[in-house]
Write a protein that holds these residues in place. Structure first.
Motif, short mmCIF file in Angstrom:
data_model
loop_
_atom_site.label_atom_id
_atom_site.label_comp_id
_atom_site.label_asym_id
_atom_site.label_seq_id
_atom_site.Cartn_x
_atom_site.Cartn_y
_atom_site.Cartn_z
N GLU A 107 1.35 25.58 7.50
CA GLU A 107 2.70 25.09 7.24
C GLU A 107 2.77 24.13 6.04
N THR A 108 1.62 23.55 5.65
CA THR A 108 1.69 22.61 4.52
C THR A 108 1.13 23.24 3.24
N LYS A 109 0.84 24.53 3.27
CA LYS A 109 0.04 25.07 2.18
C LYS A 109 0.71 25.01 0.80
N LYS A 110 2.02 24.83 0.76
CA LYS A 110 2.66 24.79 -0.56
C LYS A 110 2.78 23.36 -1.09
N LYS A 111 2.34 22.39 -0.29
CA LYS A 111 2.55 21.01 -0.72
C LYS A 111 1.33 20.43 -1.40
N ASN A 112 1.59 19.43 -2.19
CA ASN A 112 0.54 18.73 -2.88
C ASN A 112 -0.18 17.82 -1.88
N PHE A 113 -1.53 17.84 -1.93
CA PHE A 113 -2.29 17.04 -0.98
C PHE A 113 -1.94 15.55 -1.10
N LEU A 114 -1.85 15.11 -2.36
CA LEU A 114 -1.54 13.70 -2.59
C LEU A 114 -0.20 13.33 -1.96
N LYS A 117 0.85 -1.20 0.00
CA LYS A 117 0.00 0.00 0.00
C LYS A 117 0.89 1.25 0.00
N ARG A 118 0.60 2.18 -0.92
CA ARG A 118 1.49 3.34 -1.07
C ARG A 118 0.92 4.63 -0.48
N TYR A 119 -0.37 4.63 -0.10
CA TYR A 119 -1.00 5.87 0.39
C TYR A 119 -1.76 5.63 1.68
N MET A 120 -1.78 6.64 2.52
CA MET A 120 -2.63 6.58 3.71
C MET A 120 -4.08 6.78 3.28
N ASP A 121 -5.02 6.22 4.04
CA ASP A 121 -6.43 6.48 3.77
C ASP A 121 -6.68 7.97 3.98
N THR A 167 -9.80 15.57 6.46
CA THR A 167 -8.33 15.66 6.36
C THR A 167 -7.94 16.66 5.29
N PHE A 168 -8.68 16.61 4.18
CA PHE A 168 -8.37 17.52 3.08
C PHE A 168 -8.62 18.98 3.49
N LEU A 169 -9.75 19.21 4.16
CA LEU A 169 -10.05 20.59 4.60
C LEU A 169 -8.97 21.09 5.55
N ASN A 170 -8.56 20.21 6.49
CA ASN A 170 -7.48 20.60 7.41
C ASN A 170 -6.24 20.93 6.64
N TYR A 171 -5.99 20.09 5.65
CA TYR A 171 -4.77 20.26 4.85
C TYR A 171 -4.77 21.61 4.15
N ILE A 172 -5.87 21.94 3.46
CA ILE A 172 -5.83 23.18 2.68
C ILE A 172 -5.87 24.42 3.57
N SER A 209 1.05 14.48 0.63
CA SER A 209 0.91 14.37 2.08
C SER A 209 0.28 13.03 2.47
N ARG A 210 -0.34 12.32 1.53
CA ARG A 210 -0.94 11.01 1.82
C ARG A 210 0.00 9.86 1.48
N LYS A 211 1.13 10.16 0.81
CA LYS A 211 2.02 9.07 0.40
C LYS A 211 2.76 8.50 1.58
N LEU A 212 2.87 7.17 1.58
CA LEU A 212 3.60 6.54 2.68
C LEU A 212 5.10 6.69 2.49
N THR A 213 5.56 6.83 1.22
CA THR A 213 6.95 7.24 0.98
C THR A 213 6.87 8.39 0.00
N CYS A 214 7.44 9.57 0.38
CA CYS A 214 7.32 10.76 -0.46
C CYS A 214 8.42 10.80 -1.50
N THR A 215 8.02 11.01 -2.74
CA THR A 215 9.04 11.11 -3.78
C THR A 215 8.83 12.32 -4.69
N ARG A 216 7.55 12.56 -5.07
CA ARG A 216 7.35 13.54 -6.13
C ARG A 216 7.57 14.97 -5.67
N ASP A 217 7.89 15.86 -6.61
CA ASP A 217 8.10 17.28 -6.32
C ASP A 217 6.90 17.85 -5.57
N GLN A 218 7.16 18.53 -4.45
CA GLN A 218 6.05 18.98 -3.61
C GLN A 218 5.80 20.47 -3.78
N THR A 219 5.06 20.84 -4.80
CA THR A 219 4.91 22.29 -5.00
C THR A 219 3.49 22.79 -5.10
#
Ligand code: OGA
Ligand code: NI
Length: 438
Positions: free
Chosen positions: A413-420, A395-399, A404-409, A422-432
């Motif tokens: 402190e996380t506002k510049k990151k991609n929501f997806l 499994k690659r993503y958290m449920d 969670t999404f509303l909290n996220y947006i 933030s759900r990855k169990l291992t982060c790889t992609r560019d977070q912009t």
């Protein structure tokens, strides 16, 4: 003793500025300490001596302070004007893009010829003929669908069964909505993310550092009977035309999801979850822009739900990221552009990708697009399909869920990151970037 000297110096002297500036300066160097008091005292003495020697002209300080207050007030008024939207701004006759909309140089689009966004960077997305799903060629169509979802995360659909009248009417009524005077559109402004109707501008007008060249009308379509009374009552045929279109989008979404589940080889039991799933329609209006190379209609983002079905008029503007390049999607008459959202990437364990996309504006034509974003009901937890998780494919993503999404947006402190991301169990992609709220 020190305070007595202060009173003595301050009281007979009307030139508070000579004391207030040194005090705030000293406090910023050494907050909450005696040192700050002694520092400010020394600065005051220095400034007072300079004043009596004629080296400081207090009228200049006061004038500068007054001017900056006027500037701040002007800025506040300009900001209030910008919140009325780009359409309104254009009606006031702008000939240059205001600084509030100008992106830092590295984030600007590279438009080859101003006003013309068709360039060699155009991409022919796979076109899926949906009528094949009802013929013996279903397997061929599913294979094409699967390839498009893996390779591009985007495809176009034709022969989808939505009557051309319904499509034409929706574009037409949307144009008429944005053509109404500002006072009419303003009635639907709201900053409540859960409101059944929201008129607004930019991408996220509360948070955006730089505004984008877009106005929107967001219509919540679920449950239709209860949201309908809140939808715009003018133009007079807006509700009827939009209901017909929204119903068409819902059934097309379910047909596409059925094919997608089959192409992934997972159970179709989940389909019933979409019956009363979330459905948001975003009517986008991108007015002509005097300097389209300085701004964007929408910044790079991914969509929040399972699928987005996009209807664009015949004006190009949508770009998707493909092999690290921005490529323009040429409109195909009568077709819908479909893209994978964050939820489907999570559900498919990353087999199908939610791709970044953005919108360019142009100097010649108004552009209208209508995005229908679909997912499960907002209280549902989205998790990866059990069939797609195994020892060799963990499994690659958290449920995730809507809260969670509303909290996220809304978190800073996380506002510049991609929501997806933030759900990855291992982060790889560019977070912009961030997902668009559904
Ligand atoms: C959107 C979107 C693209 C377009 O509304 O999420 O990406 O071309 N729109 O309007
Ligand atoms: Ni989008």
């Amino acid at each position: 003793m020190l305070s007595l000297v202060w009173v003595f110096l301050l009281f007979p002297h009307p030139l508070f500025l000579l004391y207030i500036y040194p005090l705030s300066f000293a406090t910023s160097i050494a907050p909450h300490t005696n040192l700050s008091l002694s520092l400010s005292f020394s600065f005051s003495l220095l400034f007072t001596s300079l004043f009596f020697m004629g080296a400081i002209d207090v009228s200049v300080i006061a004038k500068t302070e007054g001017e900056s207050m006027v500037k701040r007030e002007e800025e506040r008024m300009r900001e209030a004007e910008y919140l009325k939207g780009v359409r309104h701004l254009c009606d006031t006759g702008v000939t240059k893009v205001p600084s509030r909309y100008i992106l830092p140089a590295p984030e600007r689009p590279h438009i080859v010829r101003c006003g013309d966004i068709s360039s060699s960077h155009n991409l022919k997305l796979p076109i899926i003929d949906l009528s094949l799903l009802h013929t013996p060629k279903r397997a061929v169509a599913l294979e094409a669908l699967s390839m498009a979802c893996k390779e591009y995360g985007f495809f176009q659909v034709v022969n989808h069964g939505i009557p051309s009248e319904v499509i034409k009417d929706m574009i037409d009524v949307s144009k008429r909505f944005f053509g109404m005077p500002y006072d009419e559109r303003e009635k639907y402004m709201s900053s409540d993310l859960r409101s059944p109707v929201r008129y607004g501008t930019s991408f996220n007008q509360i948070k955006d550092r730089v505004f984008c060249w877009r106005d929107f009308l967001k219509l919540n379509c679920q449950p239709l009977e209860s949201v309908l009374p809140f939808w715009p009552s003018s133009p007079a045929d807006m509700r009827d035309k939009t209901i017909a279109y929204a119903n068409g989008m819902k059934s097309l979404f379910k047909e596409l999801m059925s094919a997608i589940l089959e192409s992934l080889g997972v159970s179709k039991k989940v389909l019933s979850e979409f019956d009363d799933g979330s459905h948001l329609m975003v009517v986008n209006c991108f007015p002509p822009c005097p300097e389209p190379n300085l701004t964007l209609g929408m910044p790079p983002h991914s969509d929040y739900g399972f699928l987005t079905l996009l209807l664009q008029d015949q004006v190009a503007g949508l770009q998707v990221q493909y092999k690290d390049e921005w490529v323009t999607i040429e409109p195909v008459p009568g077709a819908f552009v479909v893209n994978i959202g964050d939820h489907l990437e999570i559900f498919s364990n990353g087999i199908y990708k939610s791709i970044l996309h953005r919108v360019l504006v142009n100097s010649l034509q108004n552009r209208i697009s209508i995005a229908s974003l679909h997912s499960m009901p907002i209280e549902k937890v989205i998790s990866t399909a059990a069939e797609l998780v195994s020892e060799s494919s963990p499994k690659r993503y958290m449920d995730t869920d809507f809260a969670t999404f509303l909290n996220y947006i809304s978190s800073t402190e996380t506002k510049k990151k991609n929501f997806l991301e933030s759900r990855k169990l291992t982060c790889t992609r560019d977070q912009t970037t961030e997902g668009q709220l559904c």
